[in-house]
Design a protein around this motif. Structure first.
Motif, PDB file in Angstrom:
ATOM      1  N   GLY A 251       7.636   0.898   2.868  1.00  0.00           N
ATOM      2  CA  GLY A 251       6.898  -0.209   3.475  1.00  0.00           C
ATOM      3  C   GLY A 251       6.777   0.008   4.962  1.00  0.00           C
ATOM      4  O   GLY A 251       7.767   0.152   5.654  1.00  0.00           O
ATOM      5  N   ARG A 252       5.545   0.010   5.462  1.00  0.00           N
ATOM      6  CA  ARG A 252       5.344   0.206   6.892  1.00  0.00           C
ATOM      7  C   ARG A 252       5.715  -1.057   7.642  1.00  0.00           C
ATOM      8  O   ARG A 252       5.478  -2.160   7.166  1.00  0.00           O
ATOM      9  N   ALA A 253       6.279  -0.901   8.796  1.00  0.00           N
ATOM     10  CA  ALA A 253       6.520  -2.047   9.658  1.00  0.00           C
ATOM     11  C   ALA A 253       5.173  -2.531  10.167  1.00  0.00           C
ATOM     12  O   ALA A 253       4.222  -1.763  10.279  1.00  0.00           O
ATOM     13  N   THR A 254       5.094  -3.823  10.480  1.00  0.00           N
ATOM     14  CA  THR A 254       3.814  -4.338  10.969  1.00  0.00           C
ATOM     15  C   THR A 254       3.480  -3.656  12.269  1.00  0.00           C
ATOM     16  O   THR A 254       4.350  -3.410  13.093  1.00  0.00           O
ATOM     17  N   SER A 255       2.219  -3.335  12.448  1.00  0.00           N
ATOM     18  CA  SER A 255       1.826  -2.613  13.646  1.00  0.00           C
ATOM     19  C   SER A 255       1.813  -3.568  14.816  1.00  0.00           C
ATOM     20  O   SER A 255       1.144  -4.587  14.797  1.00  0.00           O
ATOM     21  N   SER A 256       2.605  -3.253  15.811  1.00  0.00           N
ATOM     22  CA  SER A 256       2.637  -4.046  17.035  1.00  0.00           C
ATOM     23  C   SER A 256       2.606  -3.081  18.201  1.00  0.00           C
ATOM     24  O   SER A 256       2.773  -1.887  18.053  1.00  0.00           O
ATOM     25  N   ALA A 257       2.419  -3.638  19.373  1.00  0.00           N
ATOM     26  CA  ALA A 257       2.302  -2.800  20.558  1.00  0.00           C
ATOM     27  C   ALA A 257       3.570  -1.977  20.774  1.00  0.00           C
ATOM     28  O   ALA A 257       3.520  -0.809  21.123  1.00  0.00           O
ATOM     29  N   GLY A 258       4.734  -2.585  20.540  1.00  0.00           N
ATOM     30  CA  GLY A 258       5.993  -1.876  20.735  1.00  0.00           C
ATOM     31  C   GLY A 258       6.141  -0.715  19.780  1.00  0.00           C
ATOM     32  O   GLY A 258       6.646   0.337  20.137  1.00  0.00           O
ATOM     33  N   ALA A 259       5.690  -0.900  18.540  1.00  0.00           N
ATOM     34  CA  ALA A 259       5.827   0.169  17.552  1.00  0.00           C
ATOM     35  C   ALA A 259       4.903   1.327  17.889  1.00  0.00           C
ATOM     36  O   ALA A 259       5.245   2.483  17.674  1.00  0.00           O
ATOM     37  N   LYS A 260       3.723   1.020  18.409  1.00  0.00           N
ATOM     38  CA  LYS A 260       2.774   2.087  18.747  1.00  0.00           C
ATOM     39  C   LYS A 260       3.263   2.891  19.946  1.00  0.00           C
ATOM     40  O   LYS A 260       3.135   4.097  19.967  1.00  0.00           O
ATOM     41  N   ILE A 261       3.816   2.205  20.936  1.00  0.00           N
ATOM     42  CA  ILE A 261       4.277   2.894  22.134  1.00  0.00           C
ATOM     43  C   ILE A 261       5.530   3.702  21.838  1.00  0.00           C
ATOM     44  O   ILE A 261       5.737   4.770  22.381  1.00  0.00           O
ATOM     45  N   GLY A 262       6.376   3.192  20.921  1.00  0.00           N
ATOM     46  CA  GLY A 262       7.633   3.852  20.602  1.00  0.00           C
ATOM     47  C   GLY A 262       7.458   5.251  20.055  1.00  0.00           C
ATOM     48  O   GLY A 262       8.371   6.046  20.078  1.00  0.00           O
ATOM     49  N   GLY A 263       6.274   5.569  19.537  1.00  0.00           N
ATOM     50  CA  GLY A 263       6.010   6.918  19.065  1.00  0.00           C
ATOM     51  C   GLY A 263       6.660   7.221  17.727  1.00  0.00           C
ATOM     52  O   GLY A 263       6.975   8.368  17.438  1.00  0.00           O
ATOM     53  N   GLY A 264       6.888   6.204  16.883  1.00  0.00           N
ATOM     54  CA  GLY A 264       7.470   6.438  15.562  1.00  0.00           C
ATOM     55  C   GLY A 264       6.527   7.295  14.722  1.00  0.00           C
ATOM     56  O   GLY A 264       5.317   7.129  14.755  1.00  0.00           O
ATOM     57  N   ARG A 265       7.099   8.256  14.008  1.00  0.00           N
ATOM     58  CA  ARG A 265       6.260   9.134  13.193  1.00  0.00           C
ATOM     59  C   ARG A 265       5.772   8.389  11.971  1.00  0.00           C
ATOM     60  O   ARG A 265       6.519   7.686  11.318  1.00  0.00           O
ATOM     61  N   ARG A 266       4.523   8.570  11.665  1.00  0.00           N
ATOM     62  CA  ARG A 266       3.944   7.946  10.477  1.00  0.00           C
ATOM     63  C   ARG A 266       3.915   8.964   9.360  1.00  0.00           C
ATOM     64  O   ARG A 266       3.596  10.129   9.569  1.00  0.00           O
ATOM     65  N   ARG A 267       4.235   8.488   8.160  1.00  0.00           N
ATOM     66  CA  ARG A 267       4.144   9.382   7.010  1.00  0.00           C
ATOM     67  C   ARG A 267       2.712   9.394   6.522  1.00  0.00           C
ATOM     68  O   ARG A 267       2.104   8.344   6.365  1.00  0.00           O
ATOM     69  N   ARG A 268       2.209  10.579   6.271  1.00  0.00           N
ATOM     70  CA  ARG A 268       0.867  10.690   5.709  1.00  0.00           C
ATOM     71  C   ARG A 268       0.965  10.526   4.211  1.00  0.00           C
ATOM     72  O   ARG A 268       1.895  10.988   3.584  1.00  0.00           O
ATOM     73  N   ARG A 269      -0.002   9.870   3.650  1.00  0.00           N
ATOM     74  CA  ARG A 269      -0.013   9.680   2.210  1.00  0.00           C
ATOM     75  C   ARG A 269      -0.395  10.997   1.545  1.00  0.00           C
ATOM     76  O   ARG A 269      -1.356  11.644   1.945  1.00  0.00           O
ATOM     77  N   ARG A 270       0.368  11.379   0.556  1.00  0.00           N
ATOM     78  CA  ARG A 270       0.077  12.634  -0.129  1.00  0.00           C
ATOM     79  C   ARG A 270      -1.097  12.443  -1.064  1.00  0.00           C
ATOM     80  O   ARG A 270      -1.178  11.450  -1.776  1.00  0.00           O
ATOM     81  N   THR A 271      -1.979  13.394  -1.070  1.00  0.00           N
ATOM     82  CA  THR A 271      -3.130  13.319  -1.959  1.00  0.00           C
ATOM     83  C   THR A 271      -3.026  14.432  -2.994  1.00  0.00           C
ATOM     84  O   THR A 271      -2.370  15.450  -2.770  1.00  0.00           O
ATOM     85  N   MET A 272      -3.672  14.204  -4.105  1.00  0.00           N
ATOM     86  CA  MET A 272      -3.632  15.161  -5.196  1.00  0.00           C
ATOM     87  C   MET A 272      -5.012  15.804  -5.322  1.00  0.00           C
ATOM     88  O   MET A 272      -6.020  15.099  -5.187  1.00  0.00           O
ATOM     89  N   SER A 273      -5.040  17.052  -5.623  1.00  0.00           N
ATOM     90  CA  SER A 273      -6.334  17.708  -5.802  1.00  0.00           C
ATOM     91  C   SER A 273      -6.949  17.246  -7.119  1.00  0.00           C
ATOM     92  O   SER A 273      -6.263  16.765  -8.021  1.00  0.00           O
ATOM     93  N   ALA A 274      -8.249  17.408  -7.227  1.00  0.00           N
ATOM     94  CA  ALA A 274      -8.948  17.003  -8.447  1.00  0.00           C
ATOM     95  C   ALA A 274      -8.452  17.813  -9.639  1.00  0.00           C
ATOM     96  O   ALA A 274      -8.328  17.289 -10.754  1.00  0.00           O
ATOM     97  N   ALA A 275      -8.145  19.083  -9.423  1.00  0.00           N
ATOM     98  CA  ALA A 275      -7.659  19.933 -10.516  1.00  0.00           C
ATOM     99  C   ALA A 275      -6.304  19.435 -11.026  1.00  0.00           C
ATOM    100  O   ALA A 275      -6.066  19.379 -12.240  1.00  0.00           O
TER     101      ALA A 275
END
Length: 116
Positions: free
Chosen positions: A32-56
């Protein structure tokens, strides 16, 4: 809205505490992502990218699922009521159905009589 310097500092302190608690909560719950706020954006927390699956890969998974369901169904096609092998279950005989119908009619007649 007119805030004094002390109120502004207190608000910033509270916002930081809230952000810290949200990050801890997201770490405990997981994903669960924390709500986006100014402090969270400035803090530089790494965001996890959502993994995608190939069509195959999706096609392989879908084919495997179809094969599993085919084994469960025993080779018969989806849909339809089945063939001669299917057994009637939970069916009521005509006599039992008539008996229940007569009982309900008697109940409703008694209710109508008592209501008038």
């Amino acid at each position: 809205m007119d805030l004094s310097l002390r109120q502004l500092e207190e608000a910033v302190s509270l916002r930081r505490q809230i952000d810290s608690l949200e990050r801890r909560f997201a770490g405990l719950v997981g994903g669960g992502r924390a709500t986006s706020s100014a402090g969270a954006k400035i803090g530089g927390g790494r965001r996890r990218r959502r993994r995608t699956m190939s069509a195959a890969t999706r096609a392989k998974i879908a084919a495997a699922a179809r094969a599993r369901w085919a084994r469960v169904r025993g080779g018969r096609k989806a849909g339809g009521g089945g063939g001669k092998k299917s057994r009637r279950r939970g069916r009521m005989s005509a006599a039992a159905r008539k008996k229940l119908s007569d009982m309900m009619k008697a109940r409703w007649a008694a209710r109508r009589r008592s209501g008038k």
